[in-house]
Motif scaffolding. Structure first.
Motif, short mmCIF file in Angstrom:
data_model
loop_
_atom_site.label_atom_id
_atom_site.label_comp_id
_atom_site.label_asym_id
_atom_site.label_seq_id
_atom_site.Cartn_x
_atom_site.Cartn_y
_atom_site.Cartn_z
N ARG A 34 0.83 -1.21 0.00
CA ARG A 34 0.00 0.00 0.00
C ARG A 34 0.87 1.26 0.00
O ARG A 34 0.54 2.24 -0.65
CB ARG A 34 -0.94 0.00 1.20
CG ARG A 34 -2.06 -1.00 1.05
CD ARG A 34 -3.05 -0.91 2.18
NE ARG A 34 -4.10 -1.90 1.98
CZ ARG A 34 -5.30 -1.81 2.53
NH1 ARG A 34 -5.60 -0.80 3.31
NH2 ARG A 34 -6.20 -2.75 2.30
N ILE A 35 1.95 1.22 0.76
CA ILE A 35 2.87 2.37 0.80
C ILE A 35 3.49 2.59 -0.57
O ILE A 35 3.54 3.72 -1.06
CB ILE A 35 3.95 2.18 1.88
CG1 ILE A 35 3.33 2.32 3.27
CG2 ILE A 35 5.09 3.17 1.70
CD1 ILE A 35 4.27 2.00 4.43
N ARG A 38 0.93 4.15 -2.97
CA ARG A 38 0.61 5.54 -2.64
C ARG A 38 1.78 6.47 -2.94
O ARG A 38 1.59 7.57 -3.43
CB ARG A 38 0.18 5.65 -1.17
CG ARG A 38 -0.55 6.96 -0.89
CD ARG A 38 -1.28 6.92 0.42
NE ARG A 38 -2.34 5.95 0.46
CZ ARG A 38 -3.62 6.22 0.23
NH1 ARG A 38 -3.99 7.44 -0.07
NH2 ARG A 38 -4.54 5.29 0.32
N GLN A 41 1.80 7.13 -6.57
CA GLN A 41 0.69 7.99 -6.97
C GLN A 41 0.96 9.46 -6.68
O GLN A 41 0.57 10.33 -7.43
CB GLN A 41 -0.60 7.57 -6.27
CG GLN A 41 -1.17 6.27 -6.77
CD GLN A 41 -2.36 5.82 -5.95
OE1 GLN A 41 -2.51 6.17 -4.78
NE2 GLN A 41 -3.21 5.01 -6.56
N ILE A 42 1.63 9.74 -5.56
CA ILE A 42 1.76 11.15 -5.16
C ILE A 42 3.15 11.73 -5.36
O ILE A 42 3.36 12.91 -5.09
CB ILE A 42 1.32 11.37 -3.70
CG1 ILE A 42 2.26 10.68 -2.72
CG2 ILE A 42 -0.11 10.97 -3.49
CD1 ILE A 42 1.99 11.03 -1.28
N TYR A 45 3.31 15.06 -7.24
CA TYR A 45 2.25 16.02 -6.90
C TYR A 45 2.62 17.46 -7.25
O TYR A 45 1.85 18.18 -7.86
CB TYR A 45 1.90 15.92 -5.41
CG TYR A 45 0.96 17.01 -4.95
CD1 TYR A 45 -0.38 16.97 -5.27
CD2 TYR A 45 1.44 18.10 -4.21
CE1 TYR A 45 -1.24 17.98 -4.87
CE2 TYR A 45 0.58 19.11 -3.81
CZ TYR A 45 -0.75 19.04 -4.14
OH TYR A 45 -1.59 20.05 -3.75
N THR A 78 -6.37 16.48 -0.42
CA THR A 78 -6.16 15.07 -0.75
C THR A 78 -4.70 14.71 -0.57
O THR A 78 -4.36 13.66 -0.01
CB THR A 78 -6.61 14.78 -2.19
OG1 THR A 78 -8.00 15.11 -2.32
CG2 THR A 78 -6.39 13.33 -2.58
N HIS A 79 -3.80 15.58 -1.04
CA HIS A 79 -2.36 15.34 -0.91
C HIS A 79 -1.97 15.28 0.57
O HIS A 79 -1.22 14.39 0.99
CB HIS A 79 -1.58 16.44 -1.63
CG HIS A 79 -0.11 16.30 -1.54
ND1 HIS A 79 0.59 15.30 -2.19
CD2 HIS A 79 0.83 17.02 -0.87
CE1 HIS A 79 1.88 15.42 -1.92
NE2 HIS A 79 2.05 16.44 -1.12
N ASP A 82 -3.12 12.02 1.98
CA ASP A 82 -2.26 10.93 1.51
C ASP A 82 -0.96 10.87 2.31
O ASP A 82 -0.49 9.79 2.66
CB ASP A 82 -1.93 11.11 0.02
CG ASP A 82 -3.07 10.72 -0.90
OD1 ASP A 82 -4.00 10.00 -0.45
OD2 ASP A 82 -3.04 11.14 -2.07
N LEU A 86 0.35 7.74 4.57
CA LEU A 86 1.69 7.17 4.40
C LEU A 86 2.43 7.10 5.73
O LEU A 86 3.04 6.08 6.07
CB LEU A 86 2.50 8.04 3.43
CG LEU A 86 2.42 7.71 1.96
CD1 LEU A 86 3.24 8.71 1.15
CD2 LEU A 86 2.86 6.30 1.67
N TYR A 89 0.89 4.35 7.97
CA TYR A 89 1.26 3.01 7.50
C TYR A 89 2.72 2.72 7.83
O TYR A 89 3.06 1.61 8.25
CB TYR A 89 1.05 2.89 5.99
CG TYR A 89 -0.39 2.73 5.53
CD1 TYR A 89 -1.45 2.64 6.42
CD2 TYR A 89 -0.68 2.64 4.18
CE1 TYR A 89 -2.76 2.50 5.98
CE2 TYR A 89 -1.98 2.48 3.73
CZ TYR A 89 -3.02 2.41 4.63
OH TYR A 89 -4.30 2.26 4.17
#
Length: 128
Positions: A34-35, A38, A41-42, A45, A78-79, A82, A86, A89
């Motif tokens: 998951r880390i 993510r 994805q970011i 940014y 959202t950022h 996130d 992170l 996690y």
């Protein structure tokens, strides 16, 4: 806990993300996956301009009127969320005795082929 810090303003750290019961049960491998996703994805940014304030305002008004998704209306929020996820996690990995991530370093990388890796050694267990 060096290497596990994250670039989050001190104010934002006060309302840290709380893991759900399901997230707390995730294995080291699941959390790590998951880390990695993510981070990928970011990572970029700050690299792209994103939508204008006018476009976000119109989308927000439209979503309220028509009842569609408001996703993307607040990219900064959202950022920020996130980043909190992170950090949570990553802390959970350390709490489980797993290798964790140097999030600052991983988020600075720009090569899309550079897969994030857990490089922070697992905490040593106290001798009994």
């Amino acid at each position: 806990m060096s290497g596990t810090s994250l670039i989050i303003p001190a104010v934002a750290q006060s309302d840290a993300y709380q893991l759900s019961a399901t997230e707390q049960k995730l294995s080291c491998k699941q959390l790590s996956g998951r880390i990695q996703v993510r981070i990928m994805q970011i990572r970029d940014y700050g690299e792209h301009g994103g939508s204008s304030q006018l476009a976000r305002g119109l989308q927000s008004a439209f979503s309220k009127t028509v009842g569609t998704s408001a996703k993307g209306v607040d990219p900064d929020g959202t950022h920020s969320q996130d980043l909190k996820i992170l950090a949570a996690y990553n802390q959970q990995l350390a709490a489980k005795g797993c290798k964790s991530y140097n999030l600052d370093q991983e988020l600075q990388k720009r090569d899309p082929r550079d897969m994030p890796a857990a490089t922070v050694p697992a905490p040593k267990k106290p001798k009994q």
